[in-house]
Design a protein around this motif. Structure first.
Motif, PDB file in Angstrom:
ATOM      1  N   ALA A  56      51.511  26.131  78.391  1.00 32.70           N
ATOM      2  CA  ALA A  56      50.679  25.537  77.333  1.00 32.70           C
ATOM      3  C   ALA A  56      50.225  26.594  76.321  1.00 32.70           C
ATOM      4  CB  ALA A  56      49.475  24.831  77.945  1.00 32.70           C
ATOM      5  N   GLN A  57      49.810  27.747  76.800  1.00 28.32           N
ATOM      6  CA  GLN A  57      49.422  28.834  75.891  1.00 28.32           C
ATOM      7  C   GLN A  57      50.629  29.283  75.074  1.00 28.32           C
ATOM      8  OE1 GLN A  57      48.153  31.468  79.001  1.00 28.32           O
ATOM      9  NE2 GLN A  57      45.972  31.008  78.714  1.00 28.32           N
ATOM     10  N   GLY A  58      51.776  29.361  75.722  1.00 26.76           N
ATOM     11  CA  GLY A  58      52.990  29.791  75.047  1.00 26.76           C
ATOM     12  C   GLY A  58      53.409  28.845  73.942  1.00 26.76           C
ATOM     13  N   LYS A  59      53.210  27.563  74.145  1.00 24.64           N
ATOM     14  CA  LYS A  59      53.560  26.583  73.112  1.00 24.64           C
ATOM     15  C   LYS A  59      52.762  26.831  71.838  1.00 24.64           C
ATOM     16  CE  LYS A  59      53.937  21.741  72.026  1.00 24.64           C
ATOM     17  NZ  LYS A  59      53.759  20.360  72.420  1.00 24.64           N
ATOM     18  N   VAL A  60      51.480  27.084  71.978  1.00 24.58           N
ATOM     19  CA  VAL A  60      50.615  27.339  70.819  1.00 24.58           C
ATOM     20  C   VAL A  60      51.067  28.610  70.093  1.00 24.58           C
ATOM     21  CG1 VAL A  60      48.259  27.899  70.100  1.00 24.58           C
ATOM     22  CG2 VAL A  60      48.645  26.128  71.826  1.00 24.58           C
ATOM     23  N   ILE A  61      51.302  29.668  70.847  1.00 30.28           N
ATOM     24  CA  ILE A  61      51.729  30.937  70.247  1.00 30.28           C
ATOM     25  C   ILE A  61      53.090  30.776  69.584  1.00 30.28           C
ATOM     26  CG2 ILE A  61      52.346  33.347  70.731  1.00 30.28           C
ATOM     27  CD1 ILE A  61      50.322  33.087  73.158  1.00 30.28           C
ATOM     28  N   PHE A  62      54.023  30.083  70.253  1.00 27.07           N
ATOM     29  CA  PHE A  62      55.356  29.871  69.702  1.00 27.07           C
ATOM     30  C   PHE A  62      55.262  29.125  68.373  1.00 27.07           C
ATOM     31  CE2 PHE A  62      59.405  27.833  69.046  1.00 27.07           C
ATOM     32  CZ  PHE A  62      60.326  28.769  69.455  1.00 27.07           C
ATOM     33  N   GLU A  63      54.469  28.076  68.328  1.00 27.49           N
ATOM     34  CA  GLU A  63      54.328  27.301  67.092  1.00 27.49           C
ATOM     35  C   GLU A  63      53.764  28.157  65.955  1.00 27.49           C
ATOM     36  OE1 GLU A  63      52.021  23.964  68.439  1.00 27.49           O
ATOM     37  OE2 GLU A  63      53.785  22.922  69.229  1.00 27.49           O
ATOM     38  N   GLN A  64      52.859  29.064  66.291  1.00 29.52           N
ATOM     39  CA  GLN A  64      52.234  29.919  65.275  1.00 29.52           C
ATOM     40  C   GLN A  64      53.132  31.073  64.836  1.00 29.52           C
ATOM     41  OE1 GLN A  64      48.693  31.206  67.289  1.00 29.52           O
ATOM     42  NE2 GLN A  64      47.577  29.327  66.856  1.00 29.52           N
ATOM     43  N   LYS A  65      53.863  31.669  65.773  1.00 33.02           N
ATOM     44  CA  LYS A  65      54.535  32.938  65.482  1.00 33.02           C
ATOM     45  C   LYS A  65      56.052  32.926  65.606  1.00 33.02           C
ATOM     46  CE  LYS A  65      50.461  35.546  66.758  1.00 33.02           C
ATOM     47  NZ  LYS A  65      49.933  36.765  67.331  1.00 33.02           N
ATOM     48  N   CYS A  66      56.624  31.870  66.152  1.00 36.86           N
ATOM     49  CA  CYS A  66      58.065  31.886  66.436  1.00 36.86           C
ATOM     50  C   CYS A  66      58.840  30.743  65.785  1.00 36.86           C
ATOM     51  CB  CYS A  66      58.309  31.842  67.945  1.00 36.86           C
ATOM     52  SG  CYS A  66      57.355  33.031  68.907  1.00 36.86           S
ATOM     53  N   ALA A  67      58.201  29.600  65.645  1.00 37.47           N
ATOM     54  CA  ALA A  67      58.901  28.400  65.175  1.00 37.47           C
ATOM     55  C   ALA A  67      59.455  28.549  63.761  1.00 37.47           C
ATOM     56  CB  ALA A  67      57.984  27.187  65.255  1.00 37.47           C
ATOM     57  N   ALA A  68      58.841  29.372  62.948  1.00 36.57           N
ATOM     58  CA  ALA A  68      59.343  29.551  61.578  1.00 36.57           C
ATOM     59  C   ALA A  68      60.781  30.059  61.578  1.00 36.57           C
ATOM     60  CB  ALA A  68      58.446  30.517  60.806  1.00 36.57           C
ATOM     61  N   CYS A  69      61.142  30.848  62.550  1.00 31.51           N
ATOM     62  CA  CYS A  69      62.514  31.373  62.639  1.00 31.51           C
ATOM     63  C   CYS A  69      63.382  30.579  63.611  1.00 31.51           C
ATOM     64  CB  CYS A  69      62.492  32.837  63.074  1.00 31.51           C
ATOM     65  SG  CYS A  69      61.857  33.966  61.828  1.00 31.51           S
ATOM     66  N   HIS A  70      62.832  30.212  64.773  1.00 32.75           N
ATOM     67  CA  HIS A  70      63.631  29.607  65.831  1.00 32.75           C
ATOM     68  C   HIS A  70      63.561  28.087  65.852  1.00 32.75           C
ATOM     69  CE1 HIS A  70      64.746  33.437  67.523  1.00 32.75           C
ATOM     70  NE2 HIS A  70      63.486  33.824  67.416  1.00 32.75           N
TER      71      HIS A  70
END
Length: 178
Positions: A56-70
């Motif tokens: 759950a924590q990872g989903k929030v971080i991914f959406e903020q910092k990773c989703a723009a590229c991946h």
């Protein structure tokens, strides 16, 4: 005229070279400086830092910092796809993702820790790196949605392609085995 410029250039280069040799170039790294860069993580988990993170924590971080590229959910972004591809490696069009190709979860952690996120590599804290790793593993069906990853359990995660990597066989290896 040419020779005069040539001789002058050679004299300047010689003087500059002598000056560099005369001065001390660099210095030994201190133990503290080495410790900052000594962050490799082995497949068996050696080198993992303290910390923990949930899917759950990872989903929030991914959406903020990773989703723009991946891309949302690790698919469809401008950079590498992270999800899917299981069962495609032996096909004519293999899809190499974390879930289909990577042999160790510790390698994923190590890569995220060193190289991600793109605009600020190495900026994630250990807890954030565990969390993003857990989320990506969950997206690939490797971890349950309620999972927590830490130093204590990351190396035990069994990746689908763990047995897909074999040691390289070279002429030297064959010759030395006789």
């Amino acid at each position: 005229m040419f020779w005069r410029k040539f001789i002058l250039s050679a004299a300047i280069l010689t003087a500059a070279s002598s000056a560099v040799q005369a001065s001390e170039f660099g210095r030994p790294a201190s133990p503290e400086e080495i410790e900052l860069w000594d962050i490799d993580v082995r497949p068996d988990g050696q080198g993992l830092p303290a910390g923990a993170g949930t899917v759950a924590q990872g989903k929030v971080i991914f959406e903020q910092k990773c989703a723009a590229c991946h891309g949302e959910g690790g698919q469809g972004g401008i950079k590498d796809r992270l999800v899917g591809g299981q069962g495609t490696l032996a096909s004519a069009r293999p899809v190499k993702t974390v879930g289909s190709f990577w042999p160790y979860a510790t390698t994923l952690f190590d890569y995220i820790r060193r190289a991600m996120p793109y605009p600020a590599p190495g900026s994630l804290k250990s807890d954030e790196t565990y969390a993003v790793t857990a989320y990506i593993l969950d997206l690939n069906g490797i971890m349950p949605a309620n999972a927590t990853l830490s130093k204590d359990n990351l190396a035990q995660v069994r990746m689908p392609n763990r047995e897909g990597f074999v040691p390289e066989v070279t002429y030297t290896n064959i010759r030395n085995s006789r």
